[in-house]
Design a protein around this motif. Structure first.
Motif, PDB file in Angstrom:
ATOM      1  N   THR A   1       0.827  -1.195   0.000  1.00 37.27           N
ATOM      2  CA  THR A   1       0.000   0.000   0.000  1.00 37.27           C
ATOM      3  C   THR A   1       0.865   1.250   0.000  1.00 37.27           C
ATOM      4  O   THR A   1       2.067   1.190   0.233  1.00 37.27           O
ATOM      5  CB  THR A   1      -0.923   0.007   1.220  1.00 37.27           C
ATOM      6  OG1 THR A   1      -0.124  -0.028   2.411  1.00 37.27           O
ATOM      7  CG2 THR A   1      -1.853  -1.198   1.211  1.00 37.27           C
ATOM      8  N   GLU A   2       0.190   2.397  -0.171  1.00 39.15           N
ATOM      9  CA  GLU A   2       0.949   3.617  -0.423  1.00 39.15           C
ATOM     10  C   GLU A   2       1.838   4.050   0.735  1.00 39.15           C
ATOM     11  O   GLU A   2       2.842   4.726   0.545  1.00 39.15           O
ATOM     12  CB  GLU A   2      -0.015   4.763  -0.777  1.00 39.15           C
ATOM     13  CG  GLU A   2      -0.986   5.124   0.333  1.00 39.15           C
ATOM     14  CD  GLU A   2      -1.900   6.260  -0.044  1.00 39.15           C
ATOM     15  OE1 GLU A   2      -2.858   6.512   0.693  1.00 39.15           O
ATOM     16  OE2 GLU A   2      -1.648   6.904  -1.073  1.00 39.15           O
ATOM     17  N   HIS A   3       1.497   3.679   1.964  1.00 35.83           N
ATOM     18  CA  HIS A   3       2.339   4.117   3.073  1.00 35.83           C
ATOM     19  C   HIS A   3       2.679   2.984   4.030  1.00 35.83           C
ATOM     20  O   HIS A   3       2.886   3.188   5.215  1.00 35.83           O
ATOM     21  CB  HIS A   3       1.678   5.269   3.844  1.00 35.83           C
ATOM     22  CG  HIS A   3       0.310   4.952   4.373  1.00 35.83           C
ATOM     23  ND1 HIS A   3       0.104   4.133   5.443  1.00 35.83           N
ATOM     24  CD2 HIS A   3      -0.911   5.340   3.949  1.00 35.83           C
ATOM     25  CE1 HIS A   3      -1.195   4.030   5.694  1.00 35.83           C
ATOM     26  NE2 HIS A   3      -1.831   4.742   4.803  1.00 35.83           N
ATOM     27  N   ILE A   4       2.755   1.771   3.505  1.00 33.33           N
ATOM     28  CA  ILE A   4       3.007   0.632   4.394  1.00 33.33           C
ATOM     29  C   ILE A   4       4.331   0.745   5.136  1.00 33.33           C
ATOM     30  O   ILE A   4       4.425   0.384   6.310  1.00 33.33           O
ATOM     31  CB  ILE A   4       2.935  -0.705   3.620  1.00 33.33           C
ATOM     32  CG1 ILE A   4       3.011  -1.885   4.617  1.00 33.33           C
ATOM     33  CG2 ILE A   4       4.020  -0.816   2.575  1.00 33.33           C
ATOM     34  CD1 ILE A   4       2.748  -3.221   3.980  1.00 33.33           C
ATOM     35  N   CYS A   5       5.368   1.274   4.513  1.00 30.11           N
ATOM     36  CA  CYS A   5       6.662   1.375   5.181  1.00 30.11           C
ATOM     37  C   CYS A   5       6.563   2.276   6.409  1.00 30.11           C
ATOM     38  O   CYS A   5       7.082   1.943   7.470  1.00 30.11           O
ATOM     39  CB  CYS A   5       7.719   1.921   4.220  1.00 30.11           C
ATOM     40  SG  CYS A   5       8.352   0.666   3.088  1.00 30.11           S
TER      41      CYS A   5
ATOM     42  N   HIS B   1      12.467  -0.568  -2.941  1.00 29.42           N
ATOM     43  CA  HIS B   1      13.462  -1.420  -3.591  1.00 29.42           C
ATOM     44  C   HIS B   1      13.104  -2.886  -3.345  1.00 29.42           C
ATOM     45  O   HIS B   1      12.437  -3.215  -2.366  1.00 29.42           O
ATOM     46  CB  HIS B   1      14.867  -1.184  -3.023  1.00 29.42           C
ATOM     47  CG  HIS B   1      15.281   0.246  -2.940  1.00 29.42           C
ATOM     48  ND1 HIS B   1      15.990   0.870  -3.927  1.00 29.42           N
ATOM     49  CD2 HIS B   1      15.085   1.177  -1.970  1.00 29.42           C
ATOM     50  CE1 HIS B   1      16.229   2.125  -3.583  1.00 29.42           C
ATOM     51  NE2 HIS B   1      15.688   2.335  -2.390  1.00 29.42           N
ATOM     52  N   HIS B   2      13.593  -3.752  -4.209  1.00 26.93           N
ATOM     53  CA  HIS B   2      13.472  -5.191  -4.008  1.00 26.93           C
ATOM     54  C   HIS B   2      14.868  -5.795  -4.128  1.00 26.93           C
ATOM     55  O   HIS B   2      15.607  -5.509  -5.070  1.00 26.93           O
ATOM     56  CB  HIS B   2      12.529  -5.813  -5.034  1.00 26.93           C
ATOM     57  CG  HIS B   2      11.095  -5.415  -4.837  1.00 26.93           C
ATOM     58  ND1 HIS B   2      10.257  -6.059  -3.954  1.00 26.93           N
ATOM     59  CD2 HIS B   2      10.362  -4.416  -5.387  1.00 26.93           C
ATOM     60  CE1 HIS B   2       9.062  -5.488  -3.976  1.00 26.93           C
ATOM     61  NE2 HIS B   2       9.109  -4.483  -4.832  1.00 26.93           N
TER      62      HIS B   2
ATOM     63  N   ALA C   1      10.522  -3.686   4.814  1.00 26.78           N
ATOM     64  CA  ALA C   1       9.066  -3.780   4.659  1.00 26.78           C
ATOM     65  C   ALA C   1       8.617  -5.228   4.691  1.00 26.78           C
ATOM     66  O   ALA C   1       7.641  -5.578   5.366  1.00 26.78           O
ATOM     67  CB  ALA C   1       8.632  -3.120   3.351  1.00 26.78           C
ATOM     68  N   GLU C   2       9.320  -6.085   3.966  1.00 26.03           N
ATOM     69  CA  GLU C   2       9.047  -7.521   3.954  1.00 26.03           C
ATOM     70  C   GLU C   2      10.373  -8.248   3.808  1.00 26.03           C
ATOM     71  O   GLU C   2      11.230  -7.825   3.044  1.00 26.03           O
ATOM     72  CB  GLU C   2       8.131  -7.900   2.781  1.00 26.03           C
ATOM     73  CG  GLU C   2       6.755  -7.266   2.828  1.00 26.03           C
ATOM     74  CD  GLU C   2       5.940  -7.557   1.569  1.00 26.03           C
ATOM     75  OE1 GLU C   2       6.413  -8.348   0.731  1.00 26.03           O
ATOM     76  OE2 GLU C   2       4.851  -6.985   1.430  1.00 26.03           O
ATOM     77  N   GLY C   3      10.523  -9.353   4.547  1.00 23.48           N
ATOM     78  CA  GLY C   3      11.761 -10.127   4.448  1.00 23.48           C
ATOM     79  C   GLY C   3      12.569 -10.061   5.725  1.00 23.48           C
ATOM     80  O   GLY C   3      12.031  -9.915   6.823  1.00 23.48           O
ATOM     81  N   ALA C   4      13.876 -10.113   5.601  1.00 24.69           N
ATOM     82  CA  ALA C   4      14.767 -10.082   6.763  1.00 24.69           C
ATOM     83  C   ALA C   4      16.169  -9.688   6.304  1.00 24.69           C
ATOM     84  O   ALA C   4      16.554  -9.903   5.153  1.00 24.69           O
ATOM     85  CB  ALA C   4      14.803 -11.441   7.459  1.00 24.69           C
TER      86      ALA C   4
ATOM     87  N   ASP D   1      13.791  -7.571  11.088  1.00 24.44           N
ATOM     88  CA  ASP D   1      12.562  -8.189  10.588  1.00 24.44           C
ATOM     89  C   ASP D   1      11.653  -7.092  10.035  1.00 24.44           C
ATOM     90  O   ASP D   1      12.023  -5.922   9.983  1.00 24.44           O
ATOM     91  CB  ASP D   1      11.878  -8.947  11.730  1.00 24.44           C
ATOM     92  CG  ASP D   1      10.998 -10.086  11.243  1.00 24.44           C
ATOM     93  OD1 ASP D   1      10.700 -10.119  10.030  1.00 24.44           O
ATOM     94  OD2 ASP D   1      10.612 -10.934  12.063  1.00 24.44           O
ATOM     95  N   ASN D   2      10.420  -7.465   9.648  1.00 21.27           N
ATOM     96  CA  ASN D   2       9.471  -6.493   9.110  1.00 21.27           C
ATOM     97  C   ASN D   2       9.273  -5.321  10.078  1.00 21.27           C
ATOM     98  O   ASN D   2       8.992  -5.528  11.263  1.00 21.27           O
ATOM     99  CB  ASN D   2       8.107  -7.158   8.859  1.00 21.27           C
ATOM    100  CG  ASN D   2       8.159  -8.213   7.780  1.00 21.27           C
ATOM    101  OD1 ASN D   2       9.200  -8.418   7.144  1.00 21.27           O
ATOM    102  ND2 ASN D   2       7.061  -8.893   7.547  1.00 21.27           N
ATOM    103  N   GLY D   3       9.435  -4.108   9.573  1.00 19.13           N
ATOM    104  CA  GLY D   3       9.249  -2.918  10.390  1.00 19.13           C
ATOM    105  C   GLY D   3      10.506  -2.422  11.072  1.00 19.13           C
ATOM    106  O   GLY D   3      10.534  -1.306  11.588  1.00 19.13           O
ATOM    107  N   ASP D   4      11.563  -3.237  11.082  1.00 13.42           N
ATOM    108  CA  ASP D   4      12.825  -2.803  11.681  1.00 13.42           C
ATOM    109  C   ASP D   4      13.568  -1.887  10.710  1.00 13.42           C
ATOM    110  O   ASP D   4      13.361  -1.925   9.494  1.00 13.42           O
ATOM    111  CB  ASP D   4      13.699  -4.007  12.030  1.00 13.42           C
ATOM    112  CG  ASP D   4      13.130  -4.830  13.169  1.00 13.42           C
ATOM    113  OD1 ASP D   4      12.391  -4.266  13.992  1.00 13.42           O
ATOM    114  OD2 ASP D   4      13.415  -6.037  13.224  1.00 13.42           O
TER     115      ASP D   4
END
Length: 221
Positions: free
Chosen positions: A2-6, A31-32, A52-55, A74-77
């Motif tokens: 979504t537009e502001h998930i980060c 980025h991916h 945002a997603e991953g580790a 982790d997510n959100g860190d």
């Protein structure tokens, strides 16, 4: 995404309303990365990095080039907040542990955001203090002479953080070994030894501490 998930998943932004989150999102670059790619290093631009997603893992390199793990993200860190206050990154690396979606905010843009929302700066300072405390705890671990002491201390501390004697190890054996200053083979061997001594049980990455009293005695030995 979504537009502001980060912005939405990062604790330092949790007091912002929807419009403010969107304003932060406008500063974000998405980025991916594949597993094993370096996101942040002394050679990359000064920026705040958000998982945002991953580790990912953060580490430093010794003079001999040996990797010393500092933490797992982790997510959100996020990492790179020191850059926001003018500290040049001379030794910190952030590398993905698996395929990850990452958001970055350039230091110059983020500093303007701090001027508009001072509460974010206070949360960043709190986060930085917590990371310093975590590094001090790791240094205390590494000062133990034996790997058994380091491992027992780590597991007991993790149980306190999780508020449960049963928990999932937050990192793979390779990362845990680096964190504790030893090898994966040694960690695996010590976990088997703890299991044989009925101090704990292990099922894949799930640990159940059984004999807390004996682990405490081992920690203090």
């Amino acid at each position: 995404m979504t537009e502001h998930i980060c912005a939405e998943i990062v604790p330092i932004f949790e007091q912002l309303n929807h419009d403010e989150l969107v304003k932060v999102s406008n500063l974000v670059v998405h980025h991916h990365f594949q597993k094993g790619e370096v996101i942040l290093s002394p050679n990359t631009p000064s920026q705040l990095v958000i998982i945002a997603e991953g580790a990912a893992k953060t580490y430093q390199l010794s003079a001999s080039g040996k990797e010393q793990l500092l933490s797992v993200l982790d997510n959100g860190d996020f990492e790179g907040e020191k850059n926001l206050f003018g500290v040049v990154n001379q030794e910190l690396y952030v590398e993905t542990l698996k395929k990850s979606a990452v958001c970055t905010i350039a230091t110059q843009e983020f500093q303007r955001l701090l001027a508009e929302y001072p509460s974010i700066a206070l949360k960043l300072l709190k986060s930085n203090a917590e990371k310093i405390a975590a590094l001090e705890k790791q240094n205390q671990l590494l000062n133990h002479d034996s790997v058994e002491q380091r491992l027992a201390t780590y597991l007991l501390d993790l149980a306190k953080i999780k508020n449960s004697n049963q928990f999932v190890l937050p990192m793979k054996l390779k990362e845990l070994a680096s964190f504790l200053g030893t090898t994966p083979e040694t960690i695996s061997r010590k976990l088997r030894l703890f299991n044989e001594r009925q101090l704990l049980t292990q099922k894949q990455h799930t640990i159940n501490l059984i004999d807390i009293e004996e682990l405490e005695a081992l920690k203090s030995a």
